[in-house]
Enzyme design. Structure first.
Site, short mmCIF file in Angstrom:
data_model
loop_
_atom_site.label_atom_id
_atom_site.label_comp_id
_atom_site.label_asym_id
_atom_site.label_seq_id
_atom_site.Cartn_x
_atom_site.Cartn_y
_atom_site.Cartn_z
N SER A 569 -2.55 7.06 -2.46
CA SER A 569 -3.67 6.33 -3.05
C SER A 569 -4.92 7.21 -2.98
O SER A 569 -4.92 8.29 -3.57
CB SER A 569 -3.86 4.99 -2.34
OG SER A 569 -4.70 4.15 -3.09
N ASP A 650 3.15 0.67 -10.64
CA ASP A 650 1.83 0.86 -10.05
C ASP A 650 0.79 0.66 -11.14
O ASP A 650 0.54 1.55 -11.94
CB ASP A 650 1.71 2.25 -9.44
CG ASP A 650 0.40 2.44 -8.70
OD1 ASP A 650 -0.43 1.52 -8.73
OD2 ASP A 650 0.22 3.50 -8.09
N HIS A 682 2.56 0.26 -6.06
CA HIS A 682 1.74 1.25 -5.36
C HIS A 682 2.39 1.67 -4.05
O HIS A 682 2.06 2.72 -3.50
CB HIS A 682 0.36 0.63 -5.11
CG HIS A 682 -0.74 1.62 -4.90
ND1 HIS A 682 -1.02 2.65 -5.77
CD2 HIS A 682 -1.65 1.75 -3.89
CE1 HIS A 682 -2.06 3.35 -5.32
NE2 HIS A 682 -2.45 2.82 -4.18
#
Length: 743
Positions: A569, A650, A682
């Site tokens: 991330s 995602d 994600h």
């Protein structure tokens, strides 16, 4: 089941028992929890609901039904209710007794999937229950099993959101439902003494503009229930939730469930006193007597990592409610931490809050006596715990001031203990059961230590980090460095267990792991968290550079010439940023999981308030701000071998980001690999997918620092199968293209 192993490997991590937080019964003798395990031999997951004797530490299996979940105590004895999902999508409320294992019956069935069960005991044999379930537009409970397959797959949207986290937004909305669980009176002989579910009511049927719990992660922390009321938080329906975080807090009277009447109650809004605007709200809770409530509220709209402030409310029948902000002072200074959950003590005179504090999630106590007696909202925090990370706090028994704590650390996956707030240092009772502690995994808290170094250009602040050494560490030897960068960016490496990014997995490969909490991290004061705004590649990058230099100069046992860096991330963003800057040349290999390649692509993300806040406004008003911290501007410098991981579900950072980064690496001739899971978001949550993820990641970094590949035959076969499938698909696509060209 107790898992014991001589070496902590990815397979051990993934297949080890995963326990929920626990809660004790009214008399405090038993604690209730659920647990799941995964078998790579049968490729299946098993789960169960257990009780553990608080004094004996002995666990008893109540059910191993994989469809059973969310067990709760009801009444003042040892009876339990849990939810059971049916094949038809319905949900049954199953009753069991911890003193009569194996004997169960159904109190009632709901015609759709529900979750997030909460219970308020009215008296022995009677309890109000609240739970969530999606409602159709007519207010009925939504059951996906009843929906036929549409003739067209098209979706039309006229406003944000289009999709969120890993799913497209549908017309059904989360709703709070209430009901009564009551024992059948003695004059009804057929079901005498049995519990029955009565008067299921959609509390928001007349108010479809509200949604609670709020997606994608809202649960029981978004509502609470007492004898006569529910309290809930919901996004403000007058603004777009994709660009705003402002929440409204409402109280509603629960209708008489026995009459099965439709609720005509109007939601009464709790107005934050002295505030014209505010941001997100969460964790509404009632006091035990229902006369007071509290919730957490942020000041700034559009900023999901703003500081949470505690709001206190005195319930007043039939009038507009106002909340008072608890003025938390640590000595003569404002308390600069941000609580994440709150609850009242058993006597209602204290408020207990968990908050991140210097790499831990600790418990704090606030004395409300002055507020209750004189209306003064000043309070001083008292820190009750100082290590590990608390996941849940519950009362140890019905009227006791003692607390039942569920927590974890880097080396212990699940810890239960009883804490006495009057003397938290000495009056702690550990609840052992079949301990999921580090010793069973070959891990020890002695492997974990803390580091501090001067950060930024002006060295005006210190940066905290965790270091984890291998269990077989010898100070006279040298070990390669694994530099782990956390996501968020407003997040932190806390001393807690994780099944996704677990530092111990990398340490047991033979790395010294350093997990820093640079500028933007949470738990070091709100000013430190806020400082990352419009500085994504600025101060945090400088902190990481200073950290690498500190490790290089201070620890002879760390071989920084064999260093790797990994992140997901925002951590993935930092991998791409590092790749284009000088620090990138210090590493032998990088791993970027679901990271940002181009800041412009943030416009494809789901929650647009996030880039609006962190990048300084919309792109058409601040193109320079987006460009300044864009990793794609520095691709001419990319030369370090890099693994790219990006998943197709995602929607926070779309898969195009990962593909773009991989394409650049390939075209530049940089050693690189791309891993993708079409069924993951994600995160990588599937057990088999997680094993592949760990195998690919560890083999990638080990190759560049001279460590052997992961020695797991099944995992390697699975990875090889993924690679061959990809090659076959690639060849098939090329042949198809050739046929088209020939034609």
């Amino acid at each position: 089941m107790t898992l014991r192993t001589n070496k902590f490997t990815p397979k051990v991590l993934i297949s080890a028992p995963r326990r929920s937080a626990a809660q004790s019964c009214a008399d405090g003798s038993l604690a209730l929890y659920s647990q799941s395990t995964y078998s790579f031999d049968t490729h299946s997951k098993s789960s169960g609901i257990y009780v553990v004797g608080v004094k004996s530490g002995q666990s008893t299996l109540l059910t191993n039904d994989s469809r059973a979940s969310e067990p709760k105590w009801i009444g003042l004895g040892h009876e339990i209710v849990w939810l059971k999902q049916g094949d038809n999508g319905n949900t049954s409320f199953v009753i069991a007794d911890a003193n009569d294992v194996g004997k169960t019956y159904t109190a009632g069935t709901i015609s759709g999937p529900v979750s997030n069960l909460k219970i308020h005991v009215l008296e022995d044999g009677k309890a109000i229950v609240a739970f969530s379930g999606k409602s159709n537009q007519d207010g009925s409970l939504y059951n996906p099993k009843d929906v036929g397959k549409p003739h067209s797959s098209g979706r039309i949207y006229d406003s944000l959101f289009v999709r969120r986290w890993d799913a497209y937004v549908e017309p059904q909305r989360n709703t709070i439902w209430t009901a009564l669980l009551q024992k059948i009176p003695s004059n009804v002989t057929a079901r005498e003494g049995r519990w029955s579910l009565l008067g299921v009511t959609n509390m928001l049927k007349r108010f479809p503009q509200f949604e609670c719990p709020m997606p994608p992660f809202g649960g029981t922390d978004h509502f609470d229930v007492t004898r006569d009321y529910i309290v809930m938080v919901s996004k403000d329906p007058s603004v777009n939730p994709a660009t705003h975080t402002v929440c409204l807090t409402y109280v509603m009277r629960i209708p008489n469930p026995i009459s099965v009447e439709e609720t005509n109650a109007e939601p009464v809004m709790i107005k934050p006193e002295g505030k014209r605007t505010w941001g997100a709200a969460t964790s509404p809770v009632f006091s035990p007597d229902g006369k007071y409530l509290a919730f957490l509220l942020m000041n700034e709209d559009g900023y999901e990592s703003d500081q949470n402030h505690i709001q206190l409310v005195h319930m007043q029948e039939g009038s507009v409610l106002h909340s008072h902000t608890l003025d938390v002072r640590d000595s003569d200074k404002d308390w600069d931490l941000s609580p994440s959950s709150i609850m009242f003590s058993a006597d209602g005179t204290k408020l207990l809050a968990t908050a991140e504090d210097t790499g831990c999630v600790c418990l704090f106590e606030f004395d409300l006596t002055r507020w209750l007696t004189s209306g003064s909202n000043r309070a001083t925090p008292r820190k009750l715990t100082h290590s590990g990370s608390i996941s849940e706090v519950a009362r140890a028994s019905f009227l006791s001031q003692q607390l039942f704590i569920s927590s974890s650390t880097f080396t212990d996956s699940s810890i239960y203990y009883i804490l006495d707030p009057s003397d938290p240092e000495t009056k702690r009772i550990d609840v052992s059961s079949f301990a999921n502690n580090g010793a069973n995994f070959g891990l020890s808290s002695a492997q974990v230590s803390e580091l501090w170094w001067k950060g930024g250009d002006d060295a005006s602040y210190m940066v905290h980090a965790w270091m984890m050494k291998p269990s077989f560490f010898r100070p006279e030897k040298k070990y390669p460095l694994a530099y782990l960068i956390h996501g968020g960016p407003q997040g932190a490496w806390d001393d807690q267990w994780s099944t996704r990014w677990n530092p111990a997995v990398f340490a047991e490969q033979g790395y010294v792991v350093v997990a820093p909490n640079p500028t933007g991290s949470t738990g070091y004061g709100q000013k430190f968290t806020d400082a990352i705004r419009e500085s994504w590649g600025g101060l945090p990058y400088e902190d990481l550079v200073k950290g690498f230099e500190y490790i290089e100069s201070e620890f002879d046992f760390v071989d920084t010439s064999r260093a790797v860096a990994l992140g997901a991330s925002y951590g993935g963003y930092m991998m791409n940023w590092i790749q284009g800057h000088d620090l990138g040349r210090k590493f032998k290999a990088l791993v970027c999981h679901d990271g940002v390649f181009s800041m412009t692509a943030q416009l494809a993300s789901d929650e647009q308030y996030f880039p609006l806040h962190d990048l300084g406004g919309p792109i058409w008003k601040n193109q320079q701000g987006y460009d300044q911290w864009d990793p794609s501007r520095f691709t001419e410098n990319w030369s370090t071998p890099q693994l790219i991981i990006h998943n197709e579900l995602d929607y926070r950072l779309t898969i195009a980001e990962g593909l773009a980064a991989f394409n650049v690496l390939q075209m530049r001739g940089v050693d690189s690999r791309f891993l993708s899971f079409p069924d993951e978001n994600h995160w990588v949550l599937g057990h088999e997918n997680s094993l592949v993820w760990h195998t690919v990641v560890i083999d990638w970094i080990n190759k560049y620092v001279g460590l052997p590949p992961l020695r797991d035959k099944e995992a390697r076969e699975e990875v090889e199968g993924c690679r061959k499938d990809a090659v076959r698909r690639s060849v098939a696509e090329e042949m198809k293209l050739l046929r088209v060209v020939e034609e």
